[in-house]
Design a protein around this motif. Structure first.
Motif, mmCIF file in Angstrom:
data_model
loop_
_atom_site.group_PDB
_atom_site.id
_atom_site.type_symbol
_atom_site.label_atom_id
_atom_site.label_comp_id
_atom_site.label_asym_id
_atom_site.label_seq_id
_atom_site.Cartn_x
_atom_site.Cartn_y
_atom_site.Cartn_z
ATOM 1 N N VAL A 404 0.841 -1.202 0.000
ATOM 2 C CA VAL A 404 0.000 0.000 0.000
ATOM 3 C C VAL A 404 0.876 1.251 0.000
ATOM 4 O O VAL A 404 0.628 2.210 -0.755
ATOM 5 N N GLN A 405 1.904 1.262 0.836
ATOM 6 C CA GLN A 405 2.807 2.410 0.889
ATOM 7 C C GLN A 405 3.481 2.642 -0.469
ATOM 8 O O GLN A 405 3.610 3.788 -0.923
ATOM 9 N N LEU A 406 3.895 1.570 -1.109
ATOM 10 C CA LEU A 406 4.535 1.704 -2.429
ATOM 11 C C LEU A 406 3.540 2.201 -3.471
ATOM 12 O O LEU A 406 3.895 2.985 -4.362
ATOM 13 N N MET A 407 2.283 1.739 -3.383
ATOM 14 C CA MET A 407 1.264 2.213 -4.327
ATOM 15 C C MET A 407 1.057 3.717 -4.189
ATOM 16 O O MET A 407 0.899 4.430 -5.181
ATOM 17 N N VAL A 408 1.034 4.211 -2.964
ATOM 18 C CA VAL A 408 0.845 5.640 -2.737
ATOM 19 C C VAL A 408 2.014 6.424 -3.338
ATOM 20 O O VAL A 408 1.820 7.444 -4.005
ATOM 21 N N SER A 413 -3.071 5.643 -5.968
ATOM 22 C CA SER A 413 -3.767 5.907 -4.714
ATOM 23 C C SER A 413 -5.101 5.165 -4.619
ATOM 24 O O SER A 413 -5.453 4.644 -3.550
ATOM 25 N N GLU A 414 -5.859 5.104 -5.724
ATOM 26 C CA GLU A 414 -7.170 4.460 -5.647
ATOM 27 C C GLU A 414 -7.051 2.983 -5.304
ATOM 28 O O GLU A 414 -7.764 2.458 -4.445
ATOM 29 N N LYS A 415 -6.128 2.310 -5.958
ATOM 30 C CA LYS A 415 -5.927 0.885 -5.682
ATOM 31 C C LYS A 415 -5.409 0.676 -4.264
ATOM 32 O O LYS A 415 -5.795 -0.275 -3.578
ATOM 33 N N SER A 416 -4.528 1.585 -3.823
ATOM 34 C CA SER A 416 -3.988 1.455 -2.468
ATOM 35 C C SER A 416 -5.080 1.597 -1.423
ATOM 36 O O SER A 416 -5.074 0.904 -0.403
ATOM 37 N N LEU A 417 -6.045 2.482 -1.658
ATOM 38 C CA LEU A 417 -7.129 2.677 -0.696
ATOM 39 C C LEU A 417 -8.009 1.443 -0.597
ATOM 40 O O LEU A 417 -8.461 1.073 0.499
ATOM 41 N N ARG A 421 -8.343 -0.619 2.880
ATOM 42 C CA ARG A 421 -9.645 -0.835 3.520
ATOM 43 C C ARG A 421 -9.780 -2.275 4.009
ATOM 44 O O ARG A 421 -10.212 -2.522 5.138
ATOM 45 N N ALA A 422 -9.370 -3.206 3.172
ATOM 46 C CA ALA A 422 -9.456 -4.619 3.566
ATOM 47 C C ALA A 422 -8.496 -4.928 4.708
ATOM 48 O O ALA A 422 -8.832 -5.691 5.624
ATOM 49 N N LEU A 423 -7.318 -4.339 4.695
ATOM 50 C CA LEU A 423 -6.329 -4.608 5.734
ATOM 51 C C LEU A 423 -6.788 -4.069 7.080
ATOM 52 O O LEU A 423 -6.608 -4.720 8.118
#
Length: 697
Positions: A404-408, A413-417, A421-423
């Motif tokens: 998630v941090q790498l995605m941001v 950002s949308e995919k990371s969110l 959310r699931a985590l």
């Protein structure tokens, strides 16, 4: 709006068309929409995947909740204007309590095909009552236009409300002039001076900070960041678990370091001396056993900054037969990190990756490498390192959060969110991590929205479970007399009410879980109580049946008329009890049954002394009848024997003894002998026979 009326928001979802727009994310979109609407409204049990039904107290609340959630989720799921409107038909309806479901509850109704996507419509009943339903002045402006089919097209205008940050201090750890610290991510110090080096696995704060309300957590975080020098000195002097528990500001400050626990020397010490091969068991203190003096001492030297001694000890461990070469190599990498020898750091990490054998070692070194490459802005290598983790464990939360941090950082950002959310749902500590983490600063607003929704959903779940527990416990109080009430359960309920009032995320999670456990305990108690009640009823019925059979076989019923009256009253009460026991049980009904059982028990207790007297009467009467028969037979036998005996003796003696014959033929003597036989001998024989026969029976 009157209490008997409810605003129902109906969403008719066309799933096939939705999948054409959002693909496989359509189902997740609907799930997130349901969760978002459930924050302010209540989902109807009849709600389905194609027809979502939500109840709201006011129509404007329903409209605002719907529009805000749609706007938020469109950004999250990367909806574009050229996709066209989402295939959702929207109708708001005013429903009266007890009213049968109308056509809006039917997903196959014809009128749905005539509605525009994403356009809210109102039924006539709602249009008439809307002015009465306004929650406040200027909260929502609206207009109606006739749309046919008995519906009105609803145009809404929601005033913009300035967004309030729930955690405004996220950027404070990045307020320094240094590069982000490998150990903790702060820019206010170098890795060699990181306060996190002074921490142990026992001195963690994230497990405690989550019990603080968000406002308090944010306030303490700001204070902690402005008092780092003082807190760092406290940490350097050695922290105890008791100190951490007693200081909320320490809990918050340590929680920040716990975000990057895996990359710190304390985790290296823990994994090096942990005998478990499973990643989840690495935090268990009972699995740790220090079995290498040189490695242990080397890590201690690294902690206090004695790099030369630490280097020698790690080299010694690497050369020792059956030594912990893998962990010693990572220790040397940390030395290179603190001495700012980047080439040596990368070399030792790559060397350790080659040496990794077990799954936990492969996971650990891959996470370290991903951290190293990300800090050097090499996101491709950082992601590639994570692929190594996923080849071993696809569901590892530490790796997924790192992703998630790498995605941001990589503008995803949308995919990371969505992943975040699931985590957050799966692991409570990640709620605090997402709240504090400065690496999510680029998406701070959406992350806070996500966390706010999650907090509201959790609060609603906790509240619903707590209300159920309160209702069951309240009913349970009526099941028992005060002296027999289950005080432990009510004490647990009081503790849950207090915990819910505190309002922290961890508290709400525990309330939801413990309220369910309390409900199960209450249900078990009710089941056990009902089983005991059924056993009492069966026992009373068996006792009554025994008295009934005794009465039916009793030959002297005319002597004990009241016995039959008590018996009939008992049967009547038992019939009432059996009828009540078949109804849906509740506290007052249970108490009524218990009162009836007490009455039946009293009736049975009253029958016991009567039955005892009846038994004696039966013995006496049966004995008297038996004695009379035996006496009659005995007297007849003895008298007949006497009548024969005297003539026979007289004949047998003949003329040999005149005096004896005269005596035997004496009438007075014969009368006396008959009298003795009748009054004494026959009764004694009859009594003996009676007693003998009654003893046998």
């Amino acid at each position: 709006m009157a209490a008997e009326f409810t605003t129902v928001l109906v969403l008719h979802a066309l799933n096939y068309q939705g999948q054409n727009i959002l693909g496989e994310n359509w189902a997740d979109f609907l799930l997130d929409l349901r969760q978002g609407l459930a924050v302010k409204g209540k989902e109807d049990p009849a709600s389905t995947e194609s027809l979502l039904l939500f109840s709201f107290a006011q129509p404007d609340v329903a409209c605002i909740a719907l529009l805000e959630n749609l706007a938020r989720l469109k950004k999250v799921y990367e909806w574009k204007e050229n996709f066209g409107p989402l295939p959702l038909h929207i109708v708001l309806h005013l429903e009266k309590e007890g009213e049968p479901p109308g056509s809006v509850h039917d997903p196959a109704a014809i009128f749905w095909d005539l509605l525009h996507y994403e356009q809210p419509y109102a039924t006539p009943s709602l249009k008439q009552q809307w002015p009465e339903g306004q929650a406040g002045e200027n909260s929502l402006s609206h207009t109606f236009a006739e749309a046919g089919n008995g519906l009105y097209l609803l145009s809404l205008s929601i005033p913009e409300v300035p967004r309030v940050e729930i955690f405004p201090h996220r950027a404070l750890p990045l307020a320094g002039s240094f590069s982000p610290c490998f150990y903790c991510g702060m820019t206010t110090h170098r890795p060699a001076d990181c306060p996190g080096k002074m921490l142990t696995m026992a001195t963690q704060g994230i497990s405690l900070a989550g019990y603080l309300p968000l406002e308090k957590l944010s306030e303490l975080f700001g204070k902690a960041m402005s008092a780092q020098e003082k807190l760092a000195n406290t940490m350097a002097s050695g922290l105890t678990v008791s100190q951490v528990r007693q200081s909320p500001i320490l809990q918050v400050y340590l929680a920040y370091f716990d975000l990057n626990l895996v990359y710190q020397p304390r985790f290296l010490w823990n994994i090096a001396f942990n005998s478990s091969s499973k990643w989840e068991e690495l935090t268990k203190p009972d699995m740790v056993s220090v079995d290498s003096h040189s490695l242990h001492l080397g890590l201690d030297c690294l902690r206090v900054g004695q790099h030369a001694q630490a280097e020698d000890l790690f080299v010694e461990e690497s050369r020792r037969p059956k030594g912990k070469q893998f962990y010693a190599t990572i220790g040397r990498a940390f030395i290179a990190l603190e001495l700012e020898r980047d080439n040596d750091l990368e070399h030792f990490l790559e060397h350790a990756a080659i040496m990794a054998n077990s799954d936990k070692e492969k996971i650990y070194i891959a996470l370290l490498q991903s951290r190293y490459y990300a800090l050097r802005k090499d996101h491709w290598k950082a992601g590639h390192a994570l692929d190594t983790v996923f080849s071993v464990r696809r569901d590892l939360s530490e790796a997924l959060y790192r992703q998630v941090q790498l995605m941001v950082q990589g503008d995803m950002s949308e995919k990371s969110l969505r992943q975040l959310r699931a985590l957050v749902v799966d692991r409570k500590e990640l709620f605090i991590a997402a709240l504090m983490d400065p690496q999510l600063l680029a998406v701070a607003g959406p992350v806070e929205d996500l966390l706010s929704v999650r907090l509201q959903v959790q609060r609603q779940e906790a509240e619903e479970n707590l209300v159920k527990a309160q209702e069951v416990c309240q009913d349970l109080q009526t099941w028992f007399a005060e002296e027999a009430s289950p005080a432990t359960l009510f004490a647990d309920l009081s503790g849950l009410e207090t915990q819910f009032a505190q309002g922290s995320y961890y508290d709400l999670l525990e309330v939801a879980h413990k309220a369910q456990a309390l409900l199960r305990a209450c249900y078990r108690l009710q089941e056990n109580t009902l089983d005991a009640m059924q056993a009492d009823i069966a026992g009373m019925t068996a006792t009554w049946d025994s008295f009934r059979r005794y009465w039916q076989e009793y030959p002297y019923q005319s002597f004990f008329v009241n016995f039959q009256e008590i018996l009939e009253n008992g049967r009547q009460k038992l019939n009432e009890i059996e009828g009540l026991a078949k109804q849906n049980m509740h506290g007052h009904l249970y108490q009524t049954i218990q009162e009836r059982l007490v009455q039946v028990r009293e009736s049975c207790d009253a029958l016991k002394p009567l039955a005892a007297r009846m038994a004696w009467v039966r013995i006496v009467c049966d004995g008297a009848k038996l004695f009379g028969r035996k006496l009659l037979i005995t007297e007849i036998a003895l008298l007949g024997l006497g009548a024969l005996l005297f003539p026979l003796l007289a004949f047998w003696l003949g003329g040999d003894s005149g005096g004896m014959i005269e005596l035997l033929t004496n009438s007075w003597l014969q009368r006396q002998a008959l009298l003795i036989v009748t009054l004494f001998v026959a009764p004694l024989f009859a009594l003996a026979q009676t007693l003998w026969e009654m003893m046998d029976t």
